[in-house]
Design an enzyme around this catalytic site. Structure first.
Site, PDB file in Angstrom:
ATOM      1  N   GLU A  47      -4.103   4.476   6.257  1.00  0.00           N
ATOM      2  CA  GLU A  47      -4.074   4.188   4.828  1.00  0.00           C
ATOM      3  C   GLU A  47      -4.510   5.407   4.036  1.00  0.00           C
ATOM      4  O   GLU A  47      -4.192   5.541   2.861  1.00  0.00           O
ATOM      5  CB  GLU A  47      -4.984   2.991   4.494  1.00  0.00           C
ATOM      6  CG  GLU A  47      -4.887   2.561   3.042  1.00  0.00           C
ATOM      7  CD  GLU A  47      -5.426   1.157   2.783  1.00  0.00           C
ATOM      8  OE1 GLU A  47      -6.003   0.944   1.715  1.00  0.00           O
ATOM      9  OE2 GLU A  47      -5.253   0.284   3.647  1.00  0.00           O
ATOM     10  N   CYS A  90     -10.998   2.044   3.236  1.00  0.00           N
ATOM     11  CA  CYS A  90     -10.306   1.580   4.444  1.00  0.00           C
ATOM     12  C   CYS A  90      -9.447   2.697   5.021  1.00  0.00           C
ATOM     13  O   CYS A  90      -8.666   3.323   4.303  1.00  0.00           O
ATOM     14  CB  CYS A  90      -9.439   0.360   4.126  1.00  0.00           C
ATOM     15  SG  CYS A  90     -10.404  -1.141   3.825  1.00  0.00           S
ATOM     16  N   ARG A 142       0.804  -1.217   0.000  1.00  0.00           N
ATOM     17  CA  ARG A 142       0.000   0.000   0.000  1.00  0.00           C
ATOM     18  C   ARG A 142       0.842   1.275   0.000  1.00  0.00           C
ATOM     19  O   ARG A 142       0.486   2.288   0.595  1.00  0.00           O
ATOM     20  CB  ARG A 142      -0.961   0.004   1.189  1.00  0.00           C
ATOM     21  CG  ARG A 142      -1.969  -1.132   1.157  1.00  0.00           C
ATOM     22  CD  ARG A 142      -2.901  -1.032  -0.041  1.00  0.00           C
ATOM     23  NE  ARG A 142      -3.835  -2.151  -0.090  1.00  0.00           N
ATOM     24  CZ  ARG A 142      -3.658  -3.245  -0.832  1.00  0.00           C
ATOM     25  NH1 ARG A 142      -2.576  -3.352  -1.596  1.00  0.00           N
ATOM     26  NH2 ARG A 142      -4.558  -4.220  -0.842  1.00  0.00           N
TER      27      ARG A 142
END
Length: 356
Positions: free
Chosen positions: A348, A278, A229
């Protein structure tokens, strides 16, 4: 997706102190070239305090479509946050380079935003210029084919959902790993976006970008530092486009997989509500949602923001939430999860802007 840039520090410039400032004020810098003079003057600059009236006039003259005091609520999927001091939709690489040069020379910070799906803007808004890539950056096409491999050039502003659907229509496989992923190609690259079946770095061949000096360059995937990520490109880098390697799928298996993944997403994620997706990264093999759920936080609310009952790693905007509501709730999640499991969750989403 947001990639932040701005003036940064001058390499090798050393520290800043009041004595140095006094000396600098006494120096006659007229003998220096404009570039050298700017380097010296940069030493006494502190935090950016906002666009001057002159800078606004110059921006408006050079980029007539620029908008001032633009609400960022309309440009983020969470629907919270203050105003951007300036907002401009860039239609071409040439326009981007021209804007980039102006901002760099004027020492004005800038932020790139895609669909705003993993972006939280604070209530005080954003100083500087927010940029969205549209026009030419929303184009995609097949560049070449080699056996079963199909190489597709995709602009940074292309919607991920639109790209996945197009690939399904063309019977191309590989892109289904982005099924249900929001945002744009540029943001997907910078966050190495993906699902449980894989990440975008697995189908990237090369990325074309603009570096902090305004130089356009293309890098092969092997030289790009992708992580979970995250894509650790140098600060100030702007993704322009990417070349993706997909495979022919005459039987339409990828399209069926996409359909199944989207059905699963509708069942397990609050897609009908405003959210940023998220909020926290998974911790290794431990899903952040599971950690949050085990800490007993599903349904917990702060103001108009609430942790989803459907998916614990989603914070939804239920009742005209403020950015402050969301940030406080995120802090509560981190504290409770750390107390319950010892895991320190990492954001995130990207948070930018000023407190109100």
């Amino acid at each position: 997706m947001v990639h932040e840039s701005g003036s940064g520090d001058v390499s090798g410039s050393g520290g800043y102190n009041e004595d140095g400032k006094a000396v600098l004020q006494d120096l006659d810098l007229s003998f220096l070239s404009p570039r050298e003079r700017a380097r010296f003057l940069k030493e006494e600059q502190t935090e950016f305090t906002g666009l001057s009236s002159e800078q606004k006039r110059e921006l408006e003259k050079a980029f007539p479509a620029i908008r001032f005091q633009e609400s960022m609520k309309a440009h983020t999927t969470l629907g919270v946050g203050g105003k951007a001091e300036a907002y401009v939709e860039v239609q071409s690489v040439e326009m981007l380079k021209s804007l980039f040069e102006f901002l760099k020379d004027s020492n004005i910070p800038y932020y790139l935003i895609g669909k705003g799906s993993n972006t939280l803007v604070r209530d005080g808004g954003v100083k500087g210029v927010v940029i969205q890539l549209l026009g030419d950056f929303q184009e995609y096409k097949v560049e070449q084919e080699s056996g079963d491999d199909v190489f597709v050039s995709v602009g940074a502003g292309v919607s991920t959902l639109k790209l996945v659907r197009w690939a399904n229509e063309q019977h191309l496989a590989g892109i289904e790993r982005l099924s249900g992923v929001p945002g744009t190609l540029g943001g997907n690259i910078l966050t190495n976006a993906g699902t449980h079946i894989g990440s975008i770095d697995e189908i990237v061949e090369e990325v074309t970008m603009l570096d902090k000096h305004g130089k356009e360059m293309t890098q092969k995937v092997k030289s790009i530092p992708f992580e979970y990520r995250r894509c650790k490109l140098p600060r100030g880098t702007i993704v322009l486009k990417a070349l993706l390697k997909l495979q022919k799928d005459p039987e339409g298996k990828a399209a069926q997989h996409f359909k199944e993944l989207m059905e699963r997403r509708r069942e397990t994620q609050p897609i009908s509500q405003k959210s940023s997706g998220c909020m926290f990264k998974n911790d290794g093999k431990q899903a952040a949602a599971k950690l949050i759920d085990e800490a007993g936080l599903k349904g917990v609310r702060v103001g108009g923001a609430r942790i989803s009952d459907v998916h614990a790693n989603y914070i939804v905007n239920e009742a005209n939430a403020s950015a402050r509501d969301v940030i406080v709730l995120m802090g509560l999640v981190r504290d409770r999860v750390r107390q319950h499991s010892g895991v320190v969750l990492e954001n995130e989403i990207f948070i930018l802007g000023e407190e109100k």
